[in-house]
Each structure stands twice: as structure tokens, then as C-alpha cells.
Design a protein around this motif. Structure first.
Motif, mmCIF file in Angstrom:
data_model
loop_
_atom_site.group_PDB
_atom_site.id
_atom_site.type_symbol
_atom_site.label_atom_id
_atom_site.label_comp_id
_atom_site.label_asym_id
_atom_site.label_seq_id
_atom_site.Cartn_x
_atom_site.Cartn_y
_atom_site.Cartn_z
ATOM 1 N N LEU A 79 0.881 -1.333 0.042
ATOM 2 C CA LEU A 79 -0.148 -0.161 -0.036
ATOM 3 C C LEU A 79 0.789 1.341 0.104
ATOM 4 C CD1 LEU A 79 -2.312 -1.072 2.669
ATOM 5 C CD2 LEU A 79 -2.855 -0.989 0.343
ATOM 6 N N LEU A 80 0.371 2.267 -0.613
ATOM 7 C CA LEU A 80 1.389 3.684 -0.566
ATOM 8 C C LEU A 80 0.413 4.569 0.227
ATOM 9 C CD1 LEU A 80 1.968 4.085 -4.499
ATOM 10 C CD2 LEU A 80 3.127 2.395 -2.688
ATOM 11 N N LYS A 226 5.596 12.915 -0.085
ATOM 12 C CA LYS A 226 6.382 11.914 -0.509
ATOM 13 C C LYS A 226 5.497 10.429 -0.419
ATOM 14 C CE LYS A 226 6.617 12.577 4.792
ATOM 15 N NZ LYS A 226 7.339 12.763 5.999
ATOM 16 N N VAL A 227 6.197 9.497 -0.484
ATOM 17 C CA VAL A 227 5.450 8.022 -0.483
ATOM 18 C C VAL A 227 6.080 7.374 0.679
ATOM 19 C CG1 VAL A 227 4.820 6.135 -1.893
ATOM 20 C CG2 VAL A 227 4.963 8.418 -2.999
ATOM 21 N N SER A 228 5.410 6.785 1.266
ATOM 22 C CA SER A 228 5.620 5.596 2.280
ATOM 23 C C SER A 228 5.086 4.164 1.596
ATOM 24 C CB SER A 228 5.285 5.841 3.763
ATOM 25 O OG SER A 228 5.370 4.652 4.565
ATOM 26 N N SER A 236 -1.594 -11.097 6.130
ATOM 27 C CA SER A 236 -1.859 -10.070 6.822
ATOM 28 C C SER A 236 -2.667 -8.793 5.896
ATOM 29 C CB SER A 236 -0.726 -9.300 7.379
ATOM 30 O OG SER A 236 -0.271 -10.302 8.585
ATOM 31 N N VAL A 237 -2.436 -8.883 4.790
ATOM 32 C CA VAL A 237 -2.828 -7.900 3.752
ATOM 33 C C VAL A 237 -4.454 -7.473 3.913
ATOM 34 C CG1 VAL A 237 -3.277 -7.383 1.350
ATOM 35 C CG2 VAL A 237 -1.334 -8.278 2.175
ATOM 36 N N ILE A 243 -8.138 -1.550 7.252
ATOM 37 C CA ILE A 243 -7.759 -0.187 8.052
ATOM 38 C C ILE A 243 -7.351 0.786 7.143
ATOM 39 C CG2 ILE A 243 -6.268 0.656 9.785
ATOM 40 C CD1 ILE A 243 -6.041 -2.050 10.878
ATOM 41 N N TYR A 244 -6.732 0.467 6.274
ATOM 42 C CA TYR A 244 -6.229 1.807 5.249
ATOM 43 C C TYR A 244 -7.523 2.279 4.481
ATOM 44 C CZ TYR A 244 -3.978 3.583 0.708
ATOM 45 O OH TYR A 244 -3.462 4.191 -0.243
ATOM 46 N N GLU A 245 -8.630 1.549 4.078
ATOM 47 C CA GLU A 245 -9.643 1.976 3.406
ATOM 48 C C GLU A 245 -10.565 2.866 4.282
ATOM 49 O OE1 GLU A 245 -11.184 -1.657 2.168
ATOM 50 O OE2 GLU A 245 -9.898 -1.802 0.457
ATOM 51 N N ASP A 246 -10.630 2.811 5.612
ATOM 52 C CA ASP A 246 -11.056 3.545 6.406
ATOM 53 C C ASP A 246 -10.471 4.737 6.741
ATOM 54 O OD1 ASP A 246 -13.025 1.700 7.439
ATOM 55 O OD2 ASP A 246 -11.899 0.938 8.896
ATOM 56 N N ILE A 247 -9.085 4.947 6.164
ATOM 57 C CA ILE A 247 -8.634 6.295 6.476
ATOM 58 C C ILE A 247 -8.205 7.015 5.105
ATOM 59 C CG2 ILE A 247 -6.299 7.104 7.140
ATOM 60 C CD1 ILE A 247 -6.180 5.179 8.989
#
Length: 377
Positions: A79-80, A226-228, A236-237, A243-247
Motif C-alpha cells: 500500500l502507498l 512523499k510516499v511511504s 496480513s494484507v 484499516i487503510y480503506e477507513d483512512i
């Protein structure tokens, strides 16, 4: 300012207004190639509108893995995000949801990393990274009742790493004991050895549950654009992705395209040249009065970690530097498990050489007792 215990980020924010900001570890050297790319506004905007998001993200990940020698970094498992701190926030959230609340964590360590996990209820057990730490870590991992392990490579602020063999042993032990391995590799670019072996291949060939965080902002001076990358094992994905999709819907395609262009333009050799800025500035620092406080030189990384002894107090040095307009970080917030060690400061090195040399002249004057002017703007 120095009498209380604010977070390190508060010191960094204050330093943005100083004449010489040597506080935050973000790259702040001028990077013409980025702005040439980013301000081709019509081109970047056109591509962000016409290219599917998953192609934009895939192109960045492919470019990143080629530049940093991580050829098996999985597009499907990555994920980015806009920052490494946000990536860590997602992982801490996932650990809490899984009931994994005990974690081995390095000390000293940047306080926001520790606070992120504590905020999600993690009980943290320290292991020392003051010096080479591989054997101490293995011992702790064998004996501690920990559900997760946090590795920061290279360590921030001490600049230590573990090599491929010790990393493989750590991965194997985590797999045997059911320990989730979290690796913050945000400073990867400053240790050439980390580009000589593929961390992701080693992780994916094991049975370990893992998360690895990377960050462009420590090397590329792109003013917080920037990109993390956040990469997890395949099992685990789904949880982390939910969680990512909630943010976030997605990271900005404008930023991702511009940074992809920049990485492609620089290539691995250009990135190595950028990383050498830190070493050039490290040599400059070691010619100033601060050199007498380098009792354990930082072997790698984009910061220098200075220890004060023989009655010299870090707070006093910071005050003198602040009067000269030079901002650095105090060392005590990096210690989180017990009494705070007041004997250290951290100096950021990723600055333009002319800027850094001018700052070192101010440092020399301030610590020689001759500075009479504030040096502030």
C-alpha cells in the motif's frame, strides 16, 4: 523551550523558523529534478487523470524496488501512504485488533514511533541499540514474552543495522515463536549494505508474519510530498487493507507520479550520490567543536548522535546553538523505558552542503564562546 518535555516533533516544528534547521531528519537539500517533474503541471495532471490508479501505484513500486535492490517487493502486498508515521499507525491498529499487545522495541528510538504503538495499547519491552545489537536482540527475542518485534534499520538516532545473516536469524526466530516482525526501513538509503540483499525475498520465503515500512522523505527533498510503502505478508494484507480503506481512498496520483518520475530520473546511482550528502556533512561536523562529543560515531544514517560527558550538559549546548540560530534535537526524548538520558543531542545531516557549512561556522563560533548575535531571522 528546553525545560519541559515536549515531543520531538514540536522541536522540529519550532526549528522550521530557525536560520539553520538541523533538527528534523527529513531531506532538505535542494532537488531541482523533482520540481522540474512536479511543475510540469499539465503533463502530471494529464497522466493522473488518464492512467488508472493501480497502474500509477504499480509503476512507483516497480521503480522503487529497482532503485533500492528489492526486486521481489510485491505490488499486490504493498500500500502507498503519505508518510511512514501513517504506515506505522496502520500496523499498530492492526496489532491491537489482533490482541498482539506486547512488543520488543529499540531504545533509543524516535518518540513518535514509540507513542504510536503505545497509543494503541502496546506494552513495549526495550532492547538496546546504543551499539551493534544483533546478539542482544536474538537473546531478548528468545526469552521475552513478546508478540511482536519492531526493527528500525538503520536505527534512528544511532545508525546501526543488522546484516543479512542476522536478519535471517531474526526472521527464523520470529517465525518459530509466532512473533510479528515490523521493520521500519525509512532510512534504508543511507546503508549501502541494505541494497545488496533482498529483504522481501527473505521475508516471503519464510513463514513469518511481517510488515515493512519505507519512506522517500528521508532521502528526497520534496517538502513533505512523499510516499511511504507499507508491505505485509499475504495473510496480513486483508486486515491492514481494511484499516487503510477507513483512512484513505488512495495516495495522491500527482505526488506518486512526480516521485516515480524523480526516482526514474535519478536511478540507483543518483540516489547513492544523494545519500553521500549526509557523509560529506558528517565530515564537516567532525571538524567543529562538536567533534569532541562524538564518543560513539554513528556508522550510518542521515543524523549524527552526540554524547556529552565530563560535566557538559546537552541542554546548555542546545541553548548556545539556539542563540546562534542553529536548531538541533535533544536526546532525552529518544529514551522511553526509564529515566531520560539528558546527555545527548541529534544533528540532521541531509542539508545542502553550503547551508550545512554555514551552520557549522555558527556552531564553531557559538561553542568557542565568541557568538554575540542571535543569528535568528
Amino acid at each position: 523551550m528546553f525545560s519541559s518535555n515536549p515531543k520531538l516533533t514540536r522541536f522540529e516544528r519550532a526549528a522550521l523558523d530557525e536560520r539553520f534547521n538541523l533538527a528534523d531528519g527529513h531531506a532538505r537539500n535542494y532537488l531541482e529534478q523533482f520540481w522540474e517533474s512536479y511543475y510540469r503541471a499539465g503533463d502530471v495532471l494529464s497522466r493522473s487523470n488518464s492512467i488508472p490508479q493501480h497502474h500509477i501505484e504499480g509503476s512507483f513500486i516497480s521503480t522503487f524496488r529497482e532503485c533500492f535492490g528489492q526486486s521481489t517487493l510485491s505490488i499486490r502486498q504493498t500500500l502507498l501512504l503519505p508518510s511512514a508515521s501513517l504506515s506505522l499507525e496502520l500496523i499498530a491498529n492492526a496489532l491491537r485488533m489482533q490482541g498482539r499487545i506486547t512488543m520488543l522495541a529499540p531504545e533509543p528510538c524516535f518518540d513518535n514511533v514509540i507513542d504510536i504503538f503505545r497509543r494503541h495499547g502496546c506494552v513495549l519491552l526495550p532492547y538496546s541499540v546504543e551499539t551493534d545489537f544483533a546478539q542482544d536482540l536474538i537473546t531478548k527475542l528468545k526469552t521475552a514474552e513478546a508478540a511482536a518485534l519492531l526493527l528500525v534499520l538503520p536505527t534512528n538516532p544511532t545508525g546501526h543495522v543488522i546484516g543479512e545473516r542476522d536478519f535471517a536469524a531474526t526472521v527464523e526466530l520470529c517465525a518459530e515463536r509466532g512473533v510479528i516482525l515490523v521493520v521500519d526501513a525509512s532510512f534504508r538509503a543511507f546503508d549501502p549494505d541494505l541494497a545488496r540483499w533482498d529483504m522481501y525475498s527473505l521475508l516471503d520465503s519464510s513463514n513469518v508474519s511481517y510488515a515493512v515500512i519505507e519512506d522517500t522523505g528521508k532521502l528526497l527533498a520534496t517538502h513533505e510530498l512523499k510516499v511511504s510503502t507499507l508491505t505485509c505478508d499475504s495473510e496480513s494484507v486483508p486486515l491492514v487493507e481494511s484499516i487503510y480503506e477507513d483512512i484513505l481512498l488512495a495516495h495522491s496520483p500527482l505526488v506518486v507520479i512526480a516521485l516515480t518520475d524523480l526516482l526514474q530520473k535519478l536511478g540507483s546511482s543518483g540516489l547513492r550520490s544523494l545519500a553521500r550528502i549526509a557523509e560529506t556533512n558528517r565530515h564537516a561536523l567532525r571538524k567543529t567543536p562538536l567533534a569532541r562529543y562524538i564518543t560513539v560515531p554513528s556508522p550510518r544514517g542521515s543524523v549524527e548522535w552526540l554524547r556529552f560527558e565530563n560535566g557538559t550538559h546537552a541542554t546548555d549546548v542546545m541553548r548556545r546553538l539556539a542563540i546562534a540560530g542553529v536548531a538541533v534535537l535533544p536526546g532525552h526524548p529518544f529514551y522511553w523505558s526509564g529515566p531520560r538520558n539528558e546527555g545527548y543531542i541529534r544533528v540532521a545531516l541531509m542539508r545542502d552542503s553550503d547551508y550545512f557549512l554555514a551552520a557549522m561556522r555558527q556552531v564553531t563560533e557559538a561553542l568557542s564562546g565568541n557568538n554575540q548575535n542571535s543569528g535568528r531571522t
